[in-house]
Design a protein around this motif. Structure first.
Motif, PDB file in Angstrom:
ATOM      1  N   THR A   1       7.541  55.730 -19.976  1.00  0.00           N
ATOM      2  CA  THR A   1       7.533  54.998 -18.719  1.00  0.00           C
ATOM      3  C   THR A   1       8.923  54.897 -18.106  1.00  0.00           C
ATOM      4  N   ARG A   2       9.923  54.565 -18.928  1.00  0.00           N
ATOM      5  CA  ARG A   2      11.271  54.350 -18.406  1.00  0.00           C
ATOM      6  C   ARG A   2      12.314  55.340 -18.902  1.00  0.00           C
ATOM      7  N   LEU A   3      11.948  56.167 -19.872  1.00  0.00           N
ATOM      8  CA  LEU A   3      12.957  56.950 -20.581  1.00  0.00           C
ATOM      9  C   LEU A   3      12.657  58.441 -20.624  1.00  0.00           C
ATOM     10  N   LEU A   4      13.721  59.207 -20.835  1.00  0.00           N
ATOM     11  CA  LEU A   4      13.632  60.621 -21.202  1.00  0.00           C
ATOM     12  C   LEU A   4      14.311  60.748 -22.555  1.00  0.00           C
ATOM     13  N   LEU A   5      13.645  61.381 -23.497  1.00  0.00           N
ATOM     14  CA  LEU A   5      14.253  61.725 -24.774  1.00  0.00           C
ATOM     15  C   LEU A   5      14.456  63.227 -24.729  1.00  0.00           C
ATOM     16  N   ARG A   6      15.677  63.664 -24.933  1.00  0.00           N
ATOM     17  CA  ARG A   6      16.020  65.071 -24.725  1.00  0.00           C
ATOM     18  C   ARG A   6      17.165  65.477 -25.627  1.00  0.00           C
ATOM     19  N   ASP A   7      17.428  66.776 -25.664  1.00  0.00           N
ATOM     20  CA  ASP A   7      18.585  67.274 -26.392  1.00  0.00           C
ATOM     21  C   ASP A   7      19.864  66.719 -25.760  1.00  0.00           C
ATOM     22  N   PHE A   8      20.899  66.576 -26.564  1.00  0.00           N
ATOM     23  CA  PHE A   8      22.193  66.180 -26.025  1.00  0.00           C
ATOM     24  C   PHE A   8      22.773  67.311 -25.190  1.00  0.00           C
ATOM     25  N   LEU A   9      23.524  66.931 -24.171  1.00  0.00           N
ATOM     26  CA  LEU A   9      24.175  67.872 -23.263  1.00  0.00           C
ATOM     27  C   LEU A   9      25.688  67.632 -23.294  1.00  0.00           C
ATOM     28  N   PRO A  10      26.491  68.654 -22.964  1.00  0.00           N
ATOM     29  CA  PRO A  10      27.948  68.452 -22.948  1.00  0.00           C
ATOM     30  C   PRO A  10      28.380  67.267 -22.081  1.00  0.00           C
ATOM     31  N   GLU A  11      27.677  67.016 -20.996  1.00  0.00           N
ATOM     32  CA  GLU A  11      28.065  65.905 -20.116  1.00  0.00           C
ATOM     33  C   GLU A  11      27.779  64.522 -20.713  1.00  0.00           C
ATOM     34  N   ASP A  12      27.162  64.457 -21.889  1.00  0.00           N
ATOM     35  CA  ASP A  12      26.931  63.178 -22.575  1.00  0.00           C
ATOM     36  C   ASP A  12      28.162  62.700 -23.344  1.00  0.00           C
ATOM     37  N   GLU A  13      29.167  63.544 -23.451  1.00  0.00           N
ATOM     38  CA  GLU A  13      30.319  63.250 -24.302  1.00  0.00           C
ATOM     39  C   GLU A  13      30.983  61.907 -23.972  1.00  0.00           C
ATOM     40  N   GLN A  14      31.322  61.655 -22.728  1.00  0.00           N
ATOM     41  CA  GLN A  14      32.034  60.425 -22.377  1.00  0.00           C
ATOM     42  C   GLN A  14      31.189  59.181 -22.628  1.00  0.00           C
ATOM     43  N   SER A  15      29.898  59.265 -22.373  1.00  0.00           N
ATOM     44  CA  SER A  15      29.022  58.116 -22.655  1.00  0.00           C
ATOM     45  C   SER A  15      28.974  57.820 -24.150  1.00  0.00           C
ATOM     46  N   LEU A  16      28.926  58.861 -24.963  1.00  0.00           N
ATOM     47  CA  LEU A  16      28.923  58.665 -26.416  1.00  0.00           C
ATOM     48  C   LEU A  16      30.251  58.079 -26.890  1.00  0.00           C
ATOM     49  N   ILE A  17      31.343  58.549 -26.334  1.00  0.00           N
ATOM     50  CA  ILE A  17      32.650  58.002 -26.699  1.00  0.00           C
ATOM     51  C   ILE A  17      32.722  56.523 -26.315  1.00  0.00           C
ATOM     52  N   HIS A  18      32.170  56.163 -25.161  1.00  0.00           N
ATOM     53  CA  HIS A  18      32.134  54.755 -24.748  1.00  0.00           C
ATOM     54  C   HIS A  18      31.329  53.923 -25.754  1.00  0.00           C
ATOM     55  N   MET A  19      30.176  54.445 -26.194  1.00  0.00           N
ATOM     56  CA  MET A  19      29.363  53.718 -27.170  1.00  0.00           C
ATOM     57  C   MET A  19      30.105  53.573 -28.494  1.00  0.00           C
ATOM     58  N   ALA A  20      30.883  54.581 -28.851  1.00  0.00           N
ATOM     59  CA  ALA A  20      31.682  54.485 -30.076  1.00  0.00           C
ATOM     60  C   ALA A  20      32.725  53.381 -29.944  1.00  0.00           C
ATOM     61  N   SER A  21      33.322  53.262 -28.762  1.00  0.00           N
ATOM     62  CA  SER A  21      34.358  52.242 -28.569  1.00  0.00           C
ATOM     63  C   SER A  21      33.784  50.832 -28.583  1.00  0.00           C
ATOM     64  N   ASP A  22      32.472  50.676 -28.265  1.00  0.00           N
ATOM     65  CA  ASP A  22      31.884  49.332 -28.305  1.00  0.00           C
ATOM     66  C   ASP A  22      31.266  49.013 -29.670  1.00  0.00           C
ATOM     67  N   GLY A  23      31.414  49.930 -30.644  1.00  0.00           N
ATOM     68  CA  GLY A  23      30.911  49.694 -31.997  1.00  0.00           C
ATOM     69  C   GLY A  23      29.484  50.128 -32.225  1.00  0.00           C
ATOM     70  N   SER A  24      28.830  50.694 -31.225  1.00  0.00           N
ATOM     71  CA  SER A  24      27.414  51.044 -31.331  1.00  0.00           C
ATOM     72  C   SER A  24      27.130  52.160 -32.330  1.00  0.00           C
ATOM     73  N   LEU A  25      28.113  52.970 -32.650  1.00  0.00           N
ATOM     74  CA  LEU A  25      27.892  54.110 -33.539  1.00  0.00           C
ATOM     75  C   LEU A  25      28.319  53.838 -34.975  1.00  0.00           C
ATOM     76  N   GLN A  26      28.861  52.667 -35.244  1.00  0.00           N
ATOM     77  CA  GLN A  26      29.390  52.365 -36.573  1.00  0.00           C
ATOM     78  C   GLN A  26      28.320  52.428 -37.653  1.00  0.00           C
ATOM     79  N   GLU A  27      27.113  51.967 -37.362  1.00  0.00           N
ATOM     80  CA  GLU A  27      26.030  52.002 -38.341  1.00  0.00           C
ATOM     81  C   GLU A  27      25.752  53.421 -38.811  1.00  0.00           C
ATOM     82  N   ILE A  28      25.866  54.380 -37.926  1.00  0.00           N
ATOM     83  CA  ILE A  28      25.533  55.758 -38.265  1.00  0.00           C
ATOM     84  C   ILE A  28      26.753  56.527 -38.759  1.00  0.00           C
ATOM     85  N   TRP A  29      27.905  56.384 -38.106  1.00  0.00           N
ATOM     86  CA  TRP A  29      29.060  57.221 -38.398  1.00  0.00           C
ATOM     87  C   TRP A  29      30.227  56.492 -39.020  1.00  0.00           C
ATOM     88  N   GLY A  30      30.105  55.221 -39.260  1.00  0.00           N
ATOM     89  CA  GLY A  30      31.239  54.504 -39.814  1.00  0.00           C
ATOM     90  C   GLY A  30      32.336  54.320 -38.779  1.00  0.00           C
TER      91      GLY A  30
END
Length: 178
Positions: free
Chosen positions: A6-35
Motif C-alpha cells: 500500500t505505501r511501500l516499494l521493496l526493491r534491490d538497492f541502487l547506487p543512489e541509495d548510498e547517502q541515505s544509508l550513510i545517514h541511517m548509519a550516522s543515526d545508529g540505525s545500522l548498529q544492530e546489523i553491522w556494529g
C-alpha cells in the motif's frame, strides 16, 4: 526483487541509495546489523554492489539478501528488509532496519509482512526466524505486529553482540502463515 505494498516499494538497492544509508548509519540505525558504522561511508558503495550481486545469485542459504524499503509517494529510502543465513543455528533469519526518522509509523511491519509472503512464495524453505535481544523492545514489537510468533526466550550471542544476552526467538512458518 520488486514488491509493492500500500505505501511501500521493496526493491534491490541502487547506487543512489548510498547517502541515505550513510545517514541511517550516522543515526545508529545500522548498529544492530553491522556494529560500529563510523566508517560506513568508506564501504557503503561496496555493500550496495555486493547486495546487488547476492540478489542476482538469489540464494537465501548463502550470506544475506538485503533489499531497500522505499516510501512509494516520496520515493524516499526508509530502511532495509531481507534475510541472512545463521550458520550457528543453520536457519534463515529475517533482517531489517529502519532509519530513526521513519520509526513508529508501521512501515517496518508492513515491509516484513510483504517480504515474508514473498519469501515463502519463492523459496522452498519452510521457516524463517528472527532473534531479537530482549532489550530491543521496538524490534520485537515490530516482529509481533508483522505476525511472527514468539517461540522461546534464551541467552544468545549474535555476531555483533559483545556478550551473550537474553534474546527472543521468533518464527514464521510457510504452512502456518506467521
Amino acid at each position: 526483487m520488486y514488491i509493492e505494498t500500500t505505501r511501500l516499494l521493496l526493491r534491490d538497492f541502487l547506487p543512489e541509495d548510498e547517502q541515505s544509508l550513510i545517514h541511517m548509519a550516522s543515526d545508529g540505525s545500522l548498529q544492530e546489523i553491522w556494529g560500529d558504522c563510523s566508517n560506513c561511508h568508506i564501504w557503503m558503495k561496496d555493500f550496495i554492489r555486493e547486495s546487488a550481486a547476492l540478489a542476482q545469485k538469489n540464494d537465501p542459504t548463502k550470506e544475506y539478501l538485503a533489499y531497500a524499503i522505499e516510501e512509494k509517494e516520496k520515493h524516499m529510502l526508509l530502511g532495509s528488509v531481507g534475510c541472512s543465513f545463521y550458520e550457528d543455528l543453520q536457519e534463515v533469519g529475517l533482517t531489517w532496519f529502519i532509519g530513526a526518522d521513519h520509526r513508529g509509523m508501521g512501515y517496518m511491519a508492513e515491509a516484513l509482512r510483504a517480504y515474508i509472503q514473498y519469501f515463502f512464495g519463492h523459496y522452498r524453505i519452510p521457516r524463517l526466524i528472527a532473534t531479537i535481544r530482549e532489550d530491543n523492545i521496538a524490534s520485537w514489537k515490530t516482529a509481533e505486529k508483522a505476525g511472527l510468533v514468539l517461540e522461546k526466550k534464551a541467552v544468545y550471542q549474535d555476531i555483533y553482540d559483545k556478550e551473550p544476552s537474553l534474546s527472543r526467538f521468533y518464527a514464521a512458518h510457510k504452512n502456518l502463515g506467521c
